[in-house]
Each structure stands twice: as C-alpha cells, then as structure tokens.
Design an enzyme around this catalytic site. Structure first.
Site: not given
Length: 232
Positions: A63, A115, A137
């Site tokens: 995920e 990241d 986002d």
C-alpha cells in the site's frame, strides 16, 4: 544506487510534509522502539518477499501512502494469510498505524517510512500480488501535476514489481486525477483497465474500507472513483 533519500530517485517529491503536530510521548516511543523492528532494510530484501514475515503468508502486497493505516489495518485483520508492506513518509501517520499494529497484535505488516520509489527500485521483480494507491495527493494546480504519483516512470516501476495477473488499485475523489490516471495507465503497455461496464469505476471493491477521508469527500460532494488495472 546513487539516489537522494531526501527527495527520491527523480528528485521531485510526490508527497507533501513529513511531520505534522508534535508527537505524543507514546507515539515517539513507538517510533523509537517498534518502527526499527518493522521497517524494511533495502539492502537485505529477500528474493521472495513472503520471507519478510514471521509466519507463512500466501502472497505480498503493497500500500502506497497508507495515511494513518485505516485500510492497511483492516486488510491485515481480514486476510491474516497475506503479508503487507505499507509505505508512508508522514511520521504522524506511521505512529498512529504502529499503535494499531501493536494493539491488534498484527505481525504481517512491514513499514517503509520513506519515498516509495526508492523501495520500488529495489523490490524483486514480480514479487507483489497487489498494489494499493488510495486517495493520493491530487496536486490540483497545473504547475504541480509533475508531482503526481501516477506518471509513466512510476507505472513502469509498478509493472516491474507486480506479477502477471496482479492488480494495481487506485481510488481518488478528484475527477481530474481519475481521468489523468486512466489516460496514463491505458497507454502503459503492461496494464489493462479492468472494467466491463460504464459504472464500474463508481463502485468500490467488495472489500473496500471507507476511510475518514472518503467520508469527508462524500460530505463535500466529491464523487470517488475506483480503478483497477491488471498487470499483463
């Protein structure tokens, strides 16, 4: 690998801030004590990701951007025979997720607190059965579109780590980002959009967990989109 761990391999972060409100003492303790036991070490990844977990699991899933872990926790509780990797750079979200993992005694979740592109570059090929990207986002301003996660290079990364027949699931409440993702994924040679009728993209998956973010989006009148792409 020559990658800048502060900004990622493409030198443009697709996520925003790393930390929000000051951590509570208990959250700080979890990060200091529990995260090291669950965090991945990119230099010691097994060829078979199922070996990451303390008991047998049938497959591994990822995920991307799990937030506070609402979906990740629910999925791990629902399918205890699956191993999950959760990638999330936001410290406050990681702390909340760790609290639930400890409280619910979940041992089938590993964490990547950075990241996710760094992780995707190092995971073994065809090692994942499913990848989730829920409510990323949207970077709605045109000048920020390059920071969206769904771009050609990242789809290539997903295609490399997903096994044939594996699924990439994407959900957003921004119609523009849904259209953007469809456009990018449908031109990607390694993916096929799993849709058979017009309404498919409006219906969540049978195992869908409605998060607080989605409830807020619905309340504000935004219509979620649910897209599934199959690795060819």
């Amino acid at each position: 690998m020559g990658e800048d761990r502060r900004r990622g391999p493409d030198h443009e972060a697709f996520f925003g801030r790393r930390k929000g409100k000051p951590l509570r003492p208990g959250e700080g303790r979890l990060l200091a004590e529990e995260l090291p036991r669950r965090a991945l070490d990119l230099d010691h990844l097994p060829a078979d990701l199922r070996a990451l977990f303390p008991r047998p699991v049938r497959e591994a899933r990822l995920e991307i951007g799990f937030g506070s872990g609402e979906h990740l926790i629910a999925a791990a509780l629902r399918e205890p025979d699956v191993g999950f990797i959760g990638a999330e750079p936001f410290v406050n979200g990681i702390a909340k997720c760790l609290a639930r993992l400890v409280a619910d005694k979940i041992d089938t979740v590993r964490i990547w607190p950075d990241d996710v592109r760094l992780l995707l570059n190092r995971l073994p090929a065809a090692s994942l059965a499913r990848v989730y990207l829920y409510y990323p986002d949207p970077w709605p301003k045109r000048r920020h579109w390059k920071r969206r996660f769904v771009v050609d290079d990242n789809l290539k990364r997903l295609a490399r780590v997903l096994r044939a027949g594996g699924a990439f699931r994407f959900a957003t409440d921004w119609a523009d980002y849904a259209a953007w993702t469809l456009s990018h994924a449908r031109r990607a040679p390694d993916f096929r959009w799993q849709a058979t009728r017009a309404a498919d993209w409006l219906e969540p998956w049978p195992d869908w967990v409605r998060t607080r973010y989605e409830a807020k989006a619905l309340k504000e009148g935004r219509v979620p989109s649910y897209l599934t792409f199959i690795r060819l």
